[in-house]
Design an enzyme around this catalytic site. Structure first.
Site, PDB file in Angstrom:
ATOM      1  N   CYS A 101       9.959  26.203  -8.365  1.00  0.00           N
ATOM      2  CA  CYS A 101      10.738  25.847  -7.172  1.00  0.00           C
ATOM      3  C   CYS A 101      10.983  27.111  -6.351  1.00  0.00           C
ATOM      4  CB  CYS A 101      12.087  25.234  -7.548  1.00  0.00           C
ATOM      5  SG  CYS A 101      11.973  23.541  -8.120  1.00  0.00           S
ATOM      6  N   ILE A 102      10.896  26.951  -5.060  1.00  0.00           N
ATOM      7  CA  ILE A 102      11.108  28.095  -4.157  1.00  0.00           C
ATOM      8  C   ILE A 102      12.598  28.262  -3.909  1.00  0.00           C
ATOM      9  CG2 ILE A 102      10.618  29.019  -1.876  1.00  0.00           C
ATOM     10  CD1 ILE A 102       8.050  27.313  -1.924  1.00  0.00           C
TER      11      ILE A 102
END
Length: 105
Positions: free
Chosen positions: A104-105
């Site tokens: 996940c960013i």
């Protein structure tokens, strides 16, 4: 790291707001966390994803990605984006009181 309070309980969170210790999480905290993220009410489908996230974290040490959620949680990717706009895996992990999933960013 900092401390925040959910459902009257202090919890330690990182600089992105994810729980440092998932054992501090309780179900009573989830609606409050969700509201802070723009989700007014948690439905049965939200809870299905939240419980899946916690189970995956307990089993594997990390939360599932959006793709894994869509394949294994019983909720389609399209519905995940409706339930948890702006990043289903990241938002669901935060509500579930687990660290941000890898990828996940």
């Amino acid at each position: 790291m900092s401390t925040t309070t959910y459902a009257g309980q202090p919890v330690t969170v990182n600089d992105e707001g994810f729980f440092e210790d998932p054992a501090q999480w309780t179900e009573d905290m989830a609606p409050e966390i969700a509201k802070s993220l723009g989700i007014d009410q948690l439905t049965e489908r939200h809870w299905q994803v939240i419980e899946f996230m916690r189970a995956e974290y307990a089993a594997k040490g990390t939360g599932p990605t959006v793709r894994a959620l869509g394949k294994s949680s019983g909720v389609s990717v399209k519905e995940l984006y409706q339930l948890f706009p702006k990043g289903p895996a990241k938002i669901a992990a935060k509500i579930a009181g687990i660290p941000k999933p890898h990828g996940c960013i």
